[in-house]
Scaffold this motif. Sequence first.
Motif, PDB file in Angstrom:
ATOM      1  N   ASP A  20       1.016  -1.088  -0.143  1.00 41.83           N
ATOM      2  CA  ASP A  20       0.074   0.278   0.056  1.00 41.83           C
ATOM      3  C   ASP A  20       0.891   1.265   0.075  1.00 41.83           C
ATOM      4  O   ASP A  20       0.598   2.191  -0.627  1.00 41.83           O
ATOM      5  N   VAL A  21       1.953   1.092   0.681  1.00 42.26           N
ATOM      6  CA  VAL A  21       2.996   2.525   0.920  1.00 42.26           C
ATOM      7  C   VAL A  21       4.429   1.866   0.568  1.00 42.26           C
ATOM      8  O   VAL A  21       4.491   0.822   1.418  1.00 42.26           O
ATOM      9  N   VAL A  22       5.177   2.585   0.434  1.00 46.52           N
ATOM     10  CA  VAL A  22       6.728   2.339   0.491  1.00 46.52           C
ATOM     11  C   VAL A  22       7.401   3.487   1.177  1.00 46.52           C
ATOM     12  O   VAL A  22       7.258   4.426   0.744  1.00 46.52           O
ATOM     13  N   LEU A  23       7.991   3.208   2.395  1.00 46.21           N
ATOM     14  CA  LEU A  23       8.915   4.214   2.833  1.00 46.21           C
ATOM     15  C   LEU A  23      10.241   3.934   2.603  1.00 46.21           C
ATOM     16  O   LEU A  23      10.773   3.167   2.934  1.00 46.21           O
ATOM     17  N   MET A  24      11.054   4.769   1.872  1.00 44.13           N
ATOM     18  CA  MET A  24      12.265   4.910   1.295  1.00 44.13           C
ATOM     19  C   MET A  24      13.376   5.863   1.802  1.00 44.13           C
ATOM     20  O   MET A  24      12.969   7.020   1.905  1.00 44.13           O
ATOM     21  N   ASP A  25      14.409   5.047   2.189  1.00 47.74           N
ATOM     22  CA  ASP A  25      15.518   5.755   2.541  1.00 47.74           C
ATOM     23  C   ASP A  25      16.310   6.294   1.442  1.00 47.74           C
ATOM     24  O   ASP A  25      15.930   5.911   0.308  1.00 47.74           O
ATOM     25  N   ILE A  26      17.104   7.411   1.452  1.00 50.63           N
ATOM     26  CA  ILE A  26      17.879   7.927   0.325  1.00 50.63           C
ATOM     27  C   ILE A  26      19.345   7.421   0.117  1.00 50.63           C
ATOM     28  O   ILE A  26      19.496   6.748  -0.838  1.00 50.63           O
ATOM     29  N   HIS A  27      20.025   7.411   1.186  1.00 52.66           N
ATOM     30  CA  HIS A  27      21.592   7.108   1.184  1.00 52.66           C
ATOM     31  C   HIS A  27      21.572   5.509   1.579  1.00 52.66           C
ATOM     32  O   HIS A  27      21.409   5.167   2.820  1.00 52.66           O
ATOM     33  N   MET A  28      21.902   4.390   0.431  1.00 54.40           N
ATOM     34  CA  MET A  28      22.192   3.237   0.748  1.00 54.40           C
ATOM     35  C   MET A  28      22.952   2.748  -0.253  1.00 54.40           C
ATOM     36  O   MET A  28      23.476   3.320  -1.286  1.00 54.40           O
ATOM     37  N   ILE A  54       7.312   7.183  -0.205  1.00 54.18           N
ATOM     38  CA  ILE A  54       7.432   8.275   0.926  1.00 54.18           C
ATOM     39  C   ILE A  54       8.762   8.378   1.418  1.00 54.18           C
ATOM     40  O   ILE A  54       9.319   7.197   1.774  1.00 54.18           O
ATOM     41  N   ALA A  55       9.560   9.420   1.118  1.00 57.91           N
ATOM     42  CA  ALA A  55      11.050   9.426   1.651  1.00 57.91           C
ATOM     43  C   ALA A  55      11.054   9.586   3.057  1.00 57.91           C
ATOM     44  O   ALA A  55      10.136  10.237   3.639  1.00 57.91           O
ATOM     45  N   MET A  56      11.814   8.614   3.630  1.00 55.72           N
ATOM     46  CA  MET A  56      12.010   8.652   5.040  1.00 55.72           C
ATOM     47  C   MET A  56      13.467   8.781   5.454  1.00 55.72           C
ATOM     48  O   MET A  56      14.298   7.724   5.200  1.00 55.72           O
ATOM     49  N   SER A  57      13.947  10.058   5.535  1.00 52.43           N
ATOM     50  CA  SER A  57      15.382  10.075   5.324  1.00 52.43           C
ATOM     51  C   SER A  57      15.810  11.250   6.206  1.00 52.43           C
ATOM     52  O   SER A  57      15.034  11.984   6.716  1.00 52.43           O
ATOM     53  N   ALA A  58      17.082  11.188   6.530  1.00 46.15           N
ATOM     54  CA  ALA A  58      17.588  12.257   7.304  1.00 46.15           C
ATOM     55  C   ALA A  58      17.921  13.509   6.494  1.00 46.15           C
ATOM     56  O   ALA A  58      18.319  14.584   7.061  1.00 46.15           O
ATOM     57  N   ASP A  59      18.000  13.353   5.094  1.00 48.22           N
ATOM     58  CA  ASP A  59      18.027  14.437   4.323  1.00 48.22           C
ATOM     59  C   ASP A  59      16.804  15.319   4.306  1.00 48.22           C
ATOM     60  O   ASP A  59      15.725  15.033   4.086  1.00 48.22           O
ATOM     61  N   ALA A  60      16.927  16.755   5.057  1.00 51.37           N
ATOM     62  CA  ALA A  60      15.858  17.398   5.186  1.00 51.37           C
ATOM     63  C   ALA A  60      15.889  18.926   4.640  1.00 51.37           C
ATOM     64  O   ALA A  60      14.991  19.589   4.922  1.00 51.37           O
ATOM     65  N   VAL A 106       9.150  12.364   4.954  1.00 50.16           N
ATOM     66  CA  VAL A 106       9.337  12.246   6.390  1.00 50.16           C
ATOM     67  C   VAL A 106      10.754  12.307   6.888  1.00 50.16           C
ATOM     68  O   VAL A 106      11.575  11.378   6.584  1.00 50.16           O
ATOM     69  N   ALA A 107      10.947  13.449   7.869  1.00 49.63           N
ATOM     70  CA  ALA A 107      12.387  13.673   8.239  1.00 49.63           C
ATOM     71  C   ALA A 107      12.708  12.660   9.453  1.00 49.63           C
ATOM     72  O   ALA A 107      11.852  12.595  10.220  1.00 49.63           O
ATOM     73  N   LYS A 108      13.978  12.319   9.638  1.00 56.49           N
ATOM     74  CA  LYS A 108      14.429  11.494  10.719  1.00 56.49           C
ATOM     75  C   LYS A 108      15.036  12.761  11.363  1.00 56.49           C
ATOM     76  O   LYS A 108      15.582  13.555  11.173  1.00 56.49           O
ATOM     77  N   PRO A 109      15.033  12.686  12.809  1.00 57.67           N
ATOM     78  CA  PRO A 109      14.304  11.481  13.774  1.00 57.67           C
ATOM     79  C   PRO A 109      12.729  11.530  13.528  1.00 57.67           C
ATOM     80  O   PRO A 109      12.194  12.392  13.253  1.00 57.67           O
ATOM     81  N   ILE A 110      12.374  10.026  13.343  1.00 53.30           N
ATOM     82  CA  ILE A 110      10.816   9.836  12.936  1.00 53.30           C
ATOM     83  C   ILE A 110       9.964  10.227  14.151  1.00 53.30           C
ATOM     84  O   ILE A 110      10.208   9.989  15.350  1.00 53.30           O
ATOM     85  N   GLN A 111       8.852  11.011  13.804  1.00 51.43           N
ATOM     86  CA  GLN A 111       7.925  11.486  14.789  1.00 51.43           C
ATOM     87  C   GLN A 111       6.956  10.467  14.698  1.00 51.43           C
ATOM     88  O   GLN A 111       6.278  10.539  13.366  1.00 51.43           O
ATOM     89  N   LYS A 112       6.328   9.899  15.806  1.00 53.06           N
ATOM     90  CA  LYS A 112       5.352   8.853  15.308  1.00 53.06           C
ATOM     91  C   LYS A 112       4.295   9.337  14.912  1.00 53.06           C
ATOM     92  O   LYS A 112       3.436   8.728  13.914  1.00 53.06           O
ATOM     93  N   ASP A 113       3.523  10.382  15.431  1.00 57.21           N
ATOM     94  CA  ASP A 113       2.291  10.800  14.821  1.00 57.21           C
ATOM     95  C   ASP A 113       2.226  11.296  13.475  1.00 57.21           C
ATOM     96  O   ASP A 113       1.319  11.390  12.774  1.00 57.21           O
ATOM     97  N   LEU A 114       3.671  12.183  13.226  1.00 60.79           N
ATOM     98  CA  LEU A 114       3.753  12.670  11.872  1.00 60.79           C
ATOM     99  C   LEU A 114       3.924  11.584  10.790  1.00 60.79           C
ATOM    100  O   LEU A 114       3.405  11.581   9.872  1.00 60.79           O
ATOM    101  N   LEU A 115       4.605  10.368  11.275  1.00 62.25           N
ATOM    102  CA  LEU A 115       4.769   9.320  10.378  1.00 62.25           C
ATOM    103  C   LEU A 115       3.277   8.674  10.055  1.00 62.25           C
ATOM    104  O   LEU A 115       2.981   8.322   8.860  1.00 62.25           O
ATOM    105  N   TYR A 116       2.240   8.486  11.352  1.00 66.14           N
ATOM    106  CA  TYR A 116       1.050   7.873  10.917  1.00 66.14           C
ATOM    107  C   TYR A 116       0.267   8.873   9.979  1.00 66.14           C
ATOM    108  O   TYR A 116      -0.617   8.306   9.233  1.00 66.14           O
TER     109      TYR A 116
END
Length: 689
Positions: free
Chosen positions: A610-618, A643-649, A666-676
């Motif tokens: 349903d959704v992909v949460l993707m880091d950038i630097h790998m 959805i990008a889930m990365s420390a690149d902000a 979604v910027a790291k550090p992950i905020q639970k409510d924002l992620l939801y």
Amino acid sequence: MAGLKRFEGDARQTRLLLALIVAYAVTIAYCDLLTRGPSGMATLWPCNGLLAGGMVLLTPRRGLILLAATTVAHVLLDRLGGTAPAMTALFTVLDTIEAALIAVVLRKAFGGPPRLKNLAQALRVVGLALPITAVLAVIGAFASAPMLHVSLPVLLKNWLFINALGMTAGLPVALILFDPRIQRGFERPVWEKIACYVMVAVAALIAFGRPGHTLPFLVFPAGVLVAFRLGPKGAAWTTVIVAAIAAPLSVLGIVAEAATRAQASERMHALQFLVSALLFTCLAAALALADQQRLKLLLVRRQALARKAQARAQAASQAKTEFLATMSHEIRTPLNSVLGFTRLLADRDDLAPDARRHVGLIDGAGGALLTLVNDVLDFSRVEAGRVELQVEPARAEAVLRDAVAIVAQDARAKGLAVEIQVEGDTAGHHGLDADRLRQVLLNLLNNAVKFTPAGRVTARLAVTPGEGADRLRVEIVDTGIGVPPQLRDRLFQRFSQGDSSVTRAFGGAGLGLAISKALVELMDGRIGMTANQDQGSTFWIELMAQPCEAAPRAVVAAGGRIAAARILLVDDHPMNREIGGAFLGLAGCEVVTAQNGQEAVDMARGGGFDVVLMDIHMPGMDGLTATRAIRALPGAASAVPIIAMSADALPQQIAQCREAGMVDHVAKPIQKDLLYAKVEAWLREPAAA
């Protein structure tokens, strides 16, 4: 390097010395042998000016060598021309003394060789030389009167005219022709120079070629044209060419007409005036143009320097951006683990009271560090002009209450009372950037809580109707330590706090108020601070906002679809996968993980997510490349929201994510409510992917 420059300088001086010796010998031979008038004196005598100019341009030792060589040439050529020995001695001694005195005076007056950059400097040079020339001309007239058998008044007149006008022309010409720096800006092809000087010679031949019928005005247009094309050196060579042609032709005309001595004298004086007038007419035009050329060259150089400075500034800005991006990523990555596991621990029910307090302290310290990182990034965005307002209908009271709710827990932990007071019609909506307004209010409220040891913090909102726009005034009043008067002017400056003790006691980088000021001004508002009469401070902001209707908002049922979602979590760091999986697992999601981009593409190819949460630097295939590969897959698998889930902000990094095909960030550090909230939003609107 210094030795090489000294060698090159010595070589230039030696070449200049040889050129001056040859020029003097040719000039004195020409003047003494070809331009003698009936009185036995030369029609034109620029030799002393040439000698004085050479001695000024040369070093003192080479100047003495020039003086000795020209003295020998003077004696030999005078004797060759039939001048009596006594007159030869008189001429040689007076000319040598005159040139040496003028050279000394000019060096002292200008502090070295004068450079004729404009007409005023040329006139100053001539003005300093003429008194010496006049005195020695008078001495020469008195000394030569018994030998030439000419009346003293006539002889005085001839000496003064010949020497003075010769110096007027000869000295500037010498200083221009033998100074290599003057030509800059007037470089022309050789053929053009030859054509210009041939034109001047032809004009001089036409003007003076018929004895008794001279047309001197013909040389002026030609001379001015050459001056405009070739500059000061062109003006100097024009004078030399005209004088070289006109002087002997004038003498021939005098002889052919068997003119009286008085008529010959008048003709010689007229010629001398003509040569001097021609020189300064052409020189005025050439030097004015040379001054413009210098200004152009200066402008070009300054433009080049400005371009280099701009390039350096852009490089520095790029380096700063890269540094911020790197440091933000490197700090956010470990913070993601610190805050993520801390909040997972805080949600457990089996923690002992002391352990829960310790976890709270860790969470608070991590939150402070995250705030510091966000402040630096926010200020970088504001400073670079990359902050754009998103104006939408919003209630100022609701924004204020949200901000107060966020800081209420910290206030209660310190035993502070937090109050909200409203005045006016606060139920209406206004065109506001609610996120940016909330950011400013959080900065002010956090500061109020941080700097208030005891008492209360009061948040006041007053809405005052106006014509077309309402005035919104928010005041944050505290009973804290206050701000000393001498430090209040520094409050809204970047990296500024009250004093160093504040930094040690309360932490922070001093960016919050600077960011708040920039954001408020971006919203065309004002921000300030006033000291309370009893204790503490009042920070206030004022905004003008348009009243508007509320925008329709979709309502999400509690629980939503997130509990049934199947999510692909892609991250190369095991702790990040564990934290993200734990947060999503708490919401009831089915989480599948991949540790690099290639694995993510292979899994996404099968569909069912349903959704992909993707880091950038790998390592291997990064997140941007993986996103493009998924978008290129056939069928429904290519449409999954990523959805990008990365420390690149940074803004440019988020823009790169969107360009690659990601729908959100979604910027790291992950905020639970924002992620939801992000996941829930894209579960409801998959077609937007």
